[in-house]
Design an enzyme around this catalytic site. Structure first.
Site, short mmCIF file in Angstrom:
data_model
loop_
_atom_site.label_atom_id
_atom_site.label_comp_id
_atom_site.label_asym_id
_atom_site.label_seq_id
_atom_site.Cartn_x
_atom_site.Cartn_y
_atom_site.Cartn_z
N PRO A 173 8.00 -27.92 33.43
CA PRO A 173 7.77 -29.24 33.78
C PRO A 173 7.86 -29.62 35.32
O PRO A 173 8.98 -29.52 35.58
CB PRO A 173 8.02 -30.31 32.74
CG PRO A 173 8.70 -29.43 31.60
CD PRO A 173 8.90 -28.16 32.15
N GLY A 174 7.04 -30.17 35.78
CA GLY A 174 7.62 -30.64 37.16
C GLY A 174 7.34 -32.18 37.14
O GLY A 174 7.99 -33.12 36.86
N TYR A 224 5.58 -35.13 43.43
CA TYR A 224 4.78 -34.86 44.80
C TYR A 224 4.81 -36.04 45.60
O TYR A 224 3.61 -36.46 46.13
CB TYR A 224 3.23 -34.20 44.27
CG TYR A 224 3.71 -33.26 43.13
CD1 TYR A 224 4.10 -32.11 43.79
CD2 TYR A 224 3.42 -33.39 42.00
CE1 TYR A 224 4.24 -30.94 42.64
CE2 TYR A 224 3.73 -32.20 40.91
CZ TYR A 224 4.20 -31.18 41.53
OH TYR A 224 4.20 -30.14 40.52
N GLY A 241 2.68 -28.27 33.49
CA GLY A 241 1.67 -28.85 33.10
C GLY A 241 1.71 -29.86 31.82
O GLY A 241 0.67 -30.33 31.21
N CYS A 246 -3.40 -43.20 62.26
CA CYS A 246 -4.63 -43.14 63.02
C CYS A 246 -5.54 -42.31 62.35
O CYS A 246 -5.92 -40.99 62.60
CB CYS A 246 -4.31 -42.60 64.45
SG CYS A 246 -4.07 -44.15 65.36
N HIS A 298 0.77 -20.49 34.33
CA HIS A 298 0.89 -21.93 34.54
C HIS A 298 -0.67 -22.27 34.61
O HIS A 298 -1.29 -22.24 35.62
CB HIS A 298 1.50 -22.42 35.70
CG HIS A 298 1.33 -23.35 36.18
ND1 HIS A 298 1.82 -24.57 35.44
CD2 HIS A 298 1.00 -24.17 37.35
CE1 HIS A 298 1.66 -25.79 36.00
NE2 HIS A 298 1.03 -25.39 37.00
#
Ligand SMILES: *Cc1c(COP(=O)(O)O)cnc(C)c1O
Length: 428
Positions: free
Chosen positions: A268-269, A382, A226, A346, A187
């Site tokens: 593929p993602g 993601y 990718g 924060c 990959h």
């Protein structure tokens, strides 16, 4: 993808903010794009499910005949829960890992999942676990390019895969352990430039051709994931025709060199899901700092989403298109000014308008007012998958917009009970 302001406002009214809104039509279009790439006999796509593991999304992939690339035992269990089958005929679930932790080895053994190992010592892990099935070897071919430097997936600085010079000794270890190597995998990452991706994949296929004589049990090679998604310019997505041609050529070359049929896989993602989800948040205030001896002042639009929801900007300086809902961003006469979008955490890094270098990279936007909705687009990959429970806020709900216009909530907002669920007191 712009959703009608009235829809977003009514959803915000019903489920509160922030929330994630998936768009079935967009995800199905991306699935269709990849179907076009893999329509040749012998080319198979896997969904790198770490990009977006929601059951609803997995079922879209299942219905389209896409296989799964998982990275943990629990990802495999989620895929099985969604309806995918384990077993090696076909190997519809692969588990790619440089490290086996928790239940990974048990899951591989019990469900007949194809382990795609990225570290030579994992042969011994598999043997100790009593696994005797086929395996895949993930190669670090010595080159590759991530979408940012931190994501480089090939080359001397990459932790992924077995360094190419160590591949044959790993193969020997596999043979001694009685494990058949049925797949070779690499990959090399979502490089931003199409030409670079094209050249890298071509080079990779040639490397695989050279390795064929050493791997008599091989039935497949995987060129990895990718396929890039252009977050800045949807009009400049990767050209599909040349990519189709490339996979087709790779397949023919490999089969010719092997003198038998080999499967070519891609995984593929982000390409499947990136544009298919929008994070919708509300502006709670607009405030200013003033220029002094330490630096220049900035305008901050405070929103109720933060990097606990979408971490990519804080983690990689990633770009997400931002819109103030109801302001026509197509209107060139709309007054704009540089605005920093900041969240509730924060952490001074809780900023959505960042880049590789700057903590604050103000965006030219119409000035919002408190109460406006603001959207962060292309958040499907993601996005929720990397959200966290930092600051004990609880994950925001995920909504699914069907092509019919019907909206369904596919995961609810987490409550404090969810956060406390795993706590207790057990003697050890
Ligand atoms: C993350 C990953 C992918 C998917 O990468 P994208 O950039 O989302 O397409 C594919 N294969 C492996 C092994 C991965 O780790």
């Amino acid at each position: 993808m712009h959703h009608p302001p009235a829809l977003l406002r009514s959803l915000a009214e019903k489920v509160g903010t922030p929330f994630w809104l998936y768009d079935a039509r967009v995800i199905r279009q991306r699935i269709a794009d990849i179907q076009f790439l893999t329509d040749s006999e012998g080319v198979q796509a896997r969904f790198a499910m770490k990009a977006c593991p929601a059951t609803k999304v997995l079922r879209e992939m299942l219905a389209a005949g896409i296989w799964i690339d998982a990275v943990s035992g629990n990802e495999v269990l989620r895929a099985l829960h969604a309806g995918f089958s384990g077993g090696h005929h076909p190997p519809a679930i692969a588990l790619t890992a440089d490290v086996f932790r928790d239940n990974a080895l048990d899951v591989i053994r019990e469900h007949g999942v194809l382990p795609n190992i990225g570290s030579p010592g994992q042969i011994a892990d598999l043997t100790r676990a009593g696994y005797t099935g086929p395996i895949s070897l993930r190669v670090n071919p010595g080159f590759g390019h991530g979408h940012v430097n931190a994501c480089d997936t090939g080359g001397p600085s990459s932790k992924h895969g077995i360094w190419h010079a160590d591949l044959l000794s790993t193969k020997d270890a596999a043979a001694r352990a009685g494990l058949a190597v049925t797949m070779l995998h690499a990959h090399i990452g979502s490089g931003p430039q199409f030409q670079e991706l094209h050249d890298n994949l071509t080079r990779l296929a040639a490397d695989f051709v050279a390795l064929l004589p050493h791997f008599p049990d091989l039935t497949a090679v995987s060129l990895g994931g990718g396929i890039p998604h252009n977050y800045r310019d949807h009009g400049a997505q990767v050209p599909m025709e040349p990519l189709h041609e490339l996979f087709d050529t790779c397949h023919r070359r490999l089969c010719a060199a092997a003198r038998r049929d080999l499967r070519v896989e891609i995984e593929p993602g982000r390409y499947y899901v990136a544009p298919g989800c929008t994070l919708v948040t509300r502006v709670t205030d607009v405030k200013q700092t003033r220029t002094n001896e330490k630096g220049s002042g900035a305008t901050f639009a405070m929103v109720d989403a933060g990097f606990v929801d979408l971490v990519r900007p804080a983690m990689y300086g990633s770009y997400h298109a931002i819109d103030i809902v109801g302001r026509d961003d197509e209107d060139p006469n709309m007054a704009r000014e540089p605005i920093v979008i900041a969240g509730p955490l924060c952490e001074s890094g809780d900023i959505f308008t960042r880049d590789d270098h700057e903590l604050l990279a103000p965006r030219q936007l119409p000035r919002p007012v408190a109460g406006d909705l603001l959207t962060l687009r292309d958040a499907g990959a993601y996005g929720y998958a990397m959200s966290s429970n930092y600051n004990s806020i609880g994950r925001a709900p995920q909504l699914w917009l069907e092509e019919s216009g019907v909206v369904e909530m596919i995961s609810r907002r987490e409550t404090v009970d969810d956060l406390l669920k795993a706590e207790g007191s057990w003697p050890v």
